[in-house]
Design a protein around this motif. Structure first.
Motif, PDB file in Angstrom:
ATOM      1  N   LEU A  65       0.838  -1.207   0.000  1.00 53.26           N
ATOM      2  CA  LEU A  65       0.000   0.000   0.000  1.00 53.26           C
ATOM      3  C   LEU A  65       0.869   1.252   0.000  1.00 53.26           C
ATOM      4  CD1 LEU A  65      -2.756   1.418   0.208  1.00 53.26           C
ATOM      5  CD2 LEU A  65      -2.564   1.170   2.691  1.00 53.26           C
ATOM      6  N   ASN A  66       1.917   1.266   0.820  1.00 55.42           N
ATOM      7  CA  ASN A  66       2.806   2.423   0.880  1.00 55.42           C
ATOM      8  C   ASN A  66       3.540   2.648  -0.439  1.00 55.42           C
ATOM      9  OD1 ASN A  66       2.145   3.192   3.506  1.00 55.42           O
ATOM     10  ND2 ASN A  66       3.650   1.797   4.396  1.00 55.42           N
TER      11      ASN A  66
ATOM     12  N   MET B 157       0.991   4.199  -2.750  1.00 60.27           N
ATOM     13  CA  MET B 157       0.739   5.603  -2.403  1.00 60.27           C
ATOM     14  C   MET B 157       1.895   6.482  -2.866  1.00 60.27           C
ATOM     15  SD  MET B 157      -2.247   5.717  -1.086  1.00 60.27           S
ATOM     16  CE  MET B 157      -2.331   7.301  -0.351  1.00 60.27           C
ATOM     17  N   ASP B 158       3.121   6.010  -2.709  1.00 61.64           N
ATOM     18  CA  ASP B 158       4.279   6.767  -3.182  1.00 61.64           C
ATOM     19  C   ASP B 158       4.227   6.943  -4.701  1.00 61.64           C
ATOM     20  OD1 ASP B 158       5.327   7.144  -0.643  1.00 61.64           O
ATOM     21  OD2 ASP B 158       6.681   5.413  -0.772  1.00 61.64           O
TER      22      ASP B 158
ATOM     23  N   ARG C 287       1.674   9.620  -5.384  1.00 64.26           N
ATOM     24  CA  ARG C 287       2.215  10.946  -5.049  1.00 64.26           C
ATOM     25  C   ARG C 287       3.151  11.456  -6.142  1.00 64.26           C
ATOM     26  NH1 ARG C 287       2.987   8.296   0.083  1.00 64.26           N
ATOM     27  NH2 ARG C 287       1.370   8.985   1.529  1.00 64.26           N
TER      28      ARG C 287
ATOM     29  N   SER D 224      -0.110  13.042   3.399  1.00 65.92           N
ATOM     30  CA  SER D 224      -0.627  11.867   4.095  1.00 65.92           C
ATOM     31  C   SER D 224      -1.383  10.995   3.095  1.00 65.92           C
ATOM     32  CB  SER D 224      -1.559  12.288   5.226  1.00 65.92           C
ATOM     33  OG  SER D 224      -2.736  12.878   4.685  1.00 65.92           O
ATOM     34  N   LYS D 225      -1.721   9.799   3.495  1.00 67.32           N
ATOM     35  CA  LYS D 225      -2.467   8.897   2.609  1.00 67.32           C
ATOM     36  C   LYS D 225      -3.819   9.488   2.252  1.00 67.32           C
ATOM     37  CE  LYS D 225      -0.152   4.824   4.356  1.00 67.32           C
ATOM     38  NZ  LYS D 225      -0.192   3.792   5.366  1.00 67.32           N
TER      39      LYS D 225
ATOM     40  N   THR E 121      -3.407  12.436  -0.077  1.00 71.49           N
ATOM     41  CA  THR E 121      -3.049  11.963  -1.413  1.00 71.49           C
ATOM     42  C   THR E 121      -4.287  11.476  -2.155  1.00 71.49           C
ATOM     43  OG1 THR E 121      -0.850  11.327  -0.654  1.00 71.49           O
ATOM     44  CG2 THR E 121      -1.620  10.312  -2.688  1.00 71.49           C
ATOM     45  N   LEU E 122      -5.127  10.693  -1.477  1.00 69.34           N
ATOM     46  CA  LEU E 122      -6.338  10.174  -2.116  1.00 69.34           C
ATOM     47  C   LEU E 122      -7.317  11.294  -2.450  1.00 69.34           C
ATOM     48  CD1 LEU E 122      -6.898   6.940  -0.011  1.00 69.34           C
ATOM     49  CD2 LEU E 122      -6.096   7.101  -2.386  1.00 69.34           C
TER      50      LEU E 122
END
Length: 84
Positions: free
Chosen positions: A15-16, A19-20, A23, A38-39, A42-43
């Protein structure tokens, strides 16, 4: 229990990484002095960006339809969608 913990760590790691990756392609300032989003931020940014792009696309379709669908003055601009 160790197997469950290992699976959860891998899930969070994946997941990380995702997310990166998100981003990296989002339009916001990058650099050492800018905090990582933050997550949830970002979303939300991704959602709003997609909505903005969708609205822009619809507006462009409407304008092209107005120019070429109406028949009046369509060929005086020197622009034709097939050239894009």
């Amino acid at each position: 229990r160790l197997k469950i913990n290992s699976r959860e760590r891998k899930r969070m790691h994946d997941l990380n990484i995702a997310m990166d990756g998100l981003r990296e392609v989002m339009p916001y300032a990058h650099g050492p002095s800018v905090r990582k989003l933050s997550k949830i931020a970002t979303l939300l940014l991704a959602r709003n960006y997609i909505l903005m792009l969708s609205n822009s696309l619809e507006e462009m379709k409407r304008l092209v339809s107005e120019i070429y669908g109406g028949g009046s003055g369509a060929h005086h601009t020197g622009f034709h969608p097939s050239t894009c």
